[in-house]
Design a protein around this motif. Structure first.
Motif, mmCIF file in Angstrom:
data_model
loop_
_atom_site.group_PDB
_atom_site.id
_atom_site.type_symbol
_atom_site.label_atom_id
_atom_site.label_comp_id
_atom_site.label_asym_id
_atom_site.label_seq_id
_atom_site.Cartn_x
_atom_site.Cartn_y
_atom_site.Cartn_z
ATOM 1 N N VAL A 98 -39.833 -15.619 31.379
ATOM 2 C CA VAL A 98 -38.788 -16.537 31.840
ATOM 3 C C VAL A 98 -38.013 -17.107 30.659
ATOM 4 N N HIS A 99 -38.708 -17.458 29.591
ATOM 5 C CA HIS A 99 -38.033 -18.013 28.415
ATOM 6 C C HIS A 99 -37.034 -17.012 27.841
ATOM 7 N N ALA A 100 -37.468 -15.761 27.685
ATOM 8 C CA ALA A 100 -36.563 -14.738 27.139
ATOM 9 C C ALA A 100 -35.349 -14.569 28.033
ATOM 10 N N PHE A 101 -35.567 -14.533 29.355
ATOM 11 C CA PHE A 101 -34.441 -14.397 30.274
ATOM 12 C C PHE A 101 -33.509 -15.597 30.167
ATOM 13 N N ALA A 102 -34.062 -16.803 30.165
ATOM 14 C CA ALA A 102 -33.238 -18.005 30.136
ATOM 15 C C ALA A 102 -32.430 -18.090 28.842
ATOM 16 N N GLU A 103 -33.042 -17.732 27.719
ATOM 17 C CA GLU A 103 -32.311 -17.755 26.449
ATOM 18 C C GLU A 103 -31.113 -16.810 26.507
ATOM 19 N N THR A 104 -31.348 -15.606 27.060
ATOM 20 C CA THR A 104 -30.242 -14.660 27.223
ATOM 21 C C THR A 104 -29.210 -15.198 28.201
ATOM 22 N N ALA A 105 -29.667 -15.710 29.337
ATOM 23 C CA ALA A 105 -28.755 -16.190 30.373
ATOM 24 C C ALA A 105 -27.848 -17.287 29.845
ATOM 25 N N ARG A 106 -28.402 -18.232 29.115
ATOM 26 C CA ARG A 106 -27.607 -19.338 28.584
ATOM 27 C C ARG A 106 -26.560 -18.844 27.598
ATOM 28 N N ARG A 107 -26.905 -17.821 26.843
ATOM 29 C CA ARG A 107 -25.989 -17.332 25.809
ATOM 30 C C ARG A 107 -24.885 -16.452 26.366
ATOM 31 N N VAL A 108 -25.183 -15.644 27.391
ATOM 32 C CA VAL A 108 -24.185 -14.668 27.864
ATOM 33 C C VAL A 108 -23.512 -15.077 29.170
ATOM 34 N N GLY A 109 -23.999 -16.129 29.813
ATOM 35 C CA GLY A 109 -23.310 -16.610 31.002
ATOM 36 C C GLY A 109 -23.869 -16.126 32.324
ATOM 37 N N ILE A 110 -25.155 -15.854 32.378
ATOM 38 C CA ILE A 110 -25.819 -15.547 33.650
ATOM 39 C C ILE A 110 -26.206 -16.868 34.303
ATOM 40 N N GLY A 111 -25.909 -17.004 35.605
ATOM 41 C CA GLY A 111 -26.196 -18.265 36.272
ATOM 42 C C GLY A 111 -26.722 -18.074 37.672
ATOM 43 N N ALA A 112 -26.698 -19.152 38.431
ATOM 44 C CA ALA A 112 -27.239 -19.136 39.789
ATOM 45 C C ALA A 112 -26.501 -18.173 40.698
ATOM 46 N N GLU A 113 -25.230 -17.888 40.378
ATOM 47 C CA GLU A 113 -24.495 -16.921 41.200
ATOM 48 C C GLU A 113 -25.112 -15.533 41.122
ATOM 49 N N HIS A 114 -25.917 -15.291 40.083
ATOM 50 C CA HIS A 114 -26.638 -14.028 39.945
ATOM 51 C C HIS A 114 -28.090 -14.164 40.419
ATOM 52 N N THR A 115 -28.759 -15.209 39.978
ATOM 53 C CA THR A 115 -30.189 -15.313 40.253
ATOM 54 C C THR A 115 -30.487 -15.679 41.711
ATOM 55 N N ALA A 116 -29.656 -16.502 42.339
ATOM 56 C CA ALA A 116 -29.942 -16.904 43.724
ATOM 57 C C ALA A 116 -29.902 -15.713 44.685
ATOM 58 N N PRO A 117 -28.869 -14.840 44.644
ATOM 59 C CA PRO A 117 -28.906 -13.666 45.530
ATOM 60 C C PRO A 117 -30.076 -12.737 45.225
ATOM 61 N N PHE A 118 -30.436 -12.638 43.947
ATOM 62 C CA PHE A 118 -31.556 -11.771 43.598
ATOM 63 C C PHE A 118 -32.848 -12.275 44.232
ATOM 64 N N PHE A 119 -33.153 -13.542 44.067
ATOM 65 C CA PHE A 119 -34.403 -14.066 44.621
ATOM 66 C C PHE A 119 -34.372 -14.062 46.151
ATOM 67 N N ALA A 120 -33.207 -14.232 46.745
ATOM 68 C CA ALA A 120 -33.113 -14.141 48.207
ATOM 69 C C ALA A 120 -33.487 -12.738 48.683
ATOM 70 N N ALA A 121 -33.041 -11.714 47.958
ATOM 71 C CA ALA A 121 -33.395 -10.341 48.316
ATOM 72 C C ALA A 121 -34.888 -10.098 48.132
ATOM 73 N N MET A 122 -35.456 -10.647 47.069
ATOM 74 C CA MET A 122 -36.893 -10.484 46.862
ATOM 75 C C MET A 122 -37.684 -11.145 47.997
ATOM 76 N N ARG A 123 -37.223 -12.314 48.456
ATOM 77 C CA ARG A 123 -37.909 -12.973 49.573
ATOM 78 C C ARG A 123 -37.842 -12.124 50.836
ATOM 79 N N ARG A 124 -36.752 -11.394 51.005
ATOM 80 C CA ARG A 124 -36.624 -10.526 52.179
ATOM 81 C C ARG A 124 -37.721 -9.485 52.209
ATOM 82 N N ASP A 125 -38.191 -9.060 51.059
ATOM 83 C CA ASP A 125 -39.231 -8.031 50.988
ATOM 84 C C ASP A 125 -40.620 -8.556 51.328
ATOM 85 N N LEU A 126 -40.764 -9.855 51.480
ATOM 86 C CA LEU A 126 -42.059 -10.405 51.847
ATOM 87 C C LEU A 126 -42.382 -10.202 53.326
ATOM 88 N N ASP A 127 -41.378 -9.848 54.119
ATOM 89 C CA ASP A 127 -41.559 -9.544 55.537
ATOM 90 C C ASP A 127 -41.267 -8.070 55.769
#
Length: 312
Positions: A98-127
């Motif tokens: 998580v630290h490595a990802f966050a360091e990259t995200a803060r520097r290059v501009g990855i935000g919730a607009e990317h991570t929120a849809p990703f985690f929503a899709a992962m939650r879909r796979d739990l069913d």
């Protein structure tokens, strides 16, 4: 990254090395392709891959194998998302991936607009998954794969803003490539997804009894996406193009092998590209990588880094 000078620098460098071990362990294809990137950019891509892989493993078996039920796996996934959000906000996590990802995200501009849809899709796979129409499939693929392509673009551009028309073109190519990668994997993993995980991702294709016609329609579409992605590679920064081309060509080769396989064999057989063929594909891209890097190095007055380890 530069030589660590503070405790945080050392911790971040260690976290990035931890992420590198994830891609080495889990993906021959992406591991080979990523070696064509300059070291800093490669570390950013490895950080993205590692986080995505950890989330995927929570929902794809290891969590359950450890004794967690579905609700517990959901709790772990939710906690991971919260930790990612907190780490992006603060710049630190006790979780190395998580630290490595966050360091990259803060520097290059990855935000919730990317991570929120990703985690929503992962939650879909739990069913259990049985997508009935293209809309369900496209929503899932956007979150599980297309946003990952958009994250990679942020790594390639290092937060630099592209002109609007160019940005739209690059984003379309990144989404198309991510989608193609995901759908190729759906076809390759038909049996394992259906029998082991209760998932049927592709509307109109029975994973237990696929027909050549149904598989052909899926391949036609994903090969169209590969063509879109291939056409946009020249719009990427020069140092990123060889690695993206290598990844594209590796999955195009996998798609060709799936097309050459009778559909009724797919549930019982996991199609793959032999390691030697993978190495040859990446080596062809590496020739371009060497030329591109040498040119960039001359322009910047630095020594280009050679490409190593392609046959590992």
């Amino acid at each position: 990254m530069t030589e660590p000078t503070t405790g945080l620098d050392l911790y971040t460098a260690t976290a990035r090395r931890a992420s590198a071990t994830v891609i080495e362990a889990y993906s021959t294809s992406f591991g080979m392709a990523s070696r064509l990137l300059p070291s800093g950019m490669r570390g950013d891509i490895q950080a993205v891959y590692a986080l995505v892989r950890v989330a995927d493993e929570i929902v794809d078996g290891p969590g359950a194998e450890s004794g967690l039920d579905g609700a517990a796996c959901r709790d772990v996934l939710d906690a991971l998302e919260r930790e990612v959000e907190r780490a992006i906000a603060t710049g630190f996590s006790a979780d190395l991936v998580v630290h490595a990802f966050a360091e990259t995200a803060r520097r290059v501009g990855i935000g919730a607009e990317h991570t929120a849809p990703f985690f929503a899709a992962m939650r879909r796979d739990l069913d259990p998954v049985a997508f009935a129409d293209e809309r369900e499939l496209r929503d899932y693929v956007y979150g599980s794969a297309e946003v990952v392509g958009l994250m990679c673009v942020r790594c390639f551009t290092a937060g630099r803003r592209l002109p609007d028309a160019e940005a739209r073109r690059v984003a379309r190519g990144a989404r198309a490539l991510g989608s193609a990668f995901q759908v190729v994997n759906f076809l390759r993993d038909l049996g394992a997804d259906a029998d082991g995980l209760g998932r049927a991702y592709l509307p109109g294709l029975d994973p237990a009894h696929p027909t050549d016609a149904a598989v052909g329609r899926v391949l036609d579409r994903l090969e169209g996406e590969l063509r879109i992605a291939r056409a946009t590679i020249p719009s990427l920064p020069p140092e990123a193009r060889p690695a993206v081309l290598a990844a594209h060509d590796l999955f195009a080769a996998l798609a060709r092998r799936i097309r050459a396989t009778p559909a009724d064999e797919l549930p019982r057989r996991r199609i793959s590209v032999p390691r030697g063929e993978k190495a040859a594909i990446v080596a062809r891209a590496a020739v371009g990588a060497g030329i591109a890097r040498a040119g960039l190095a001359r322009q910047r007055g630095v020594v280009a880094e050679p490409v190593r380890g392609l046959a590992r």
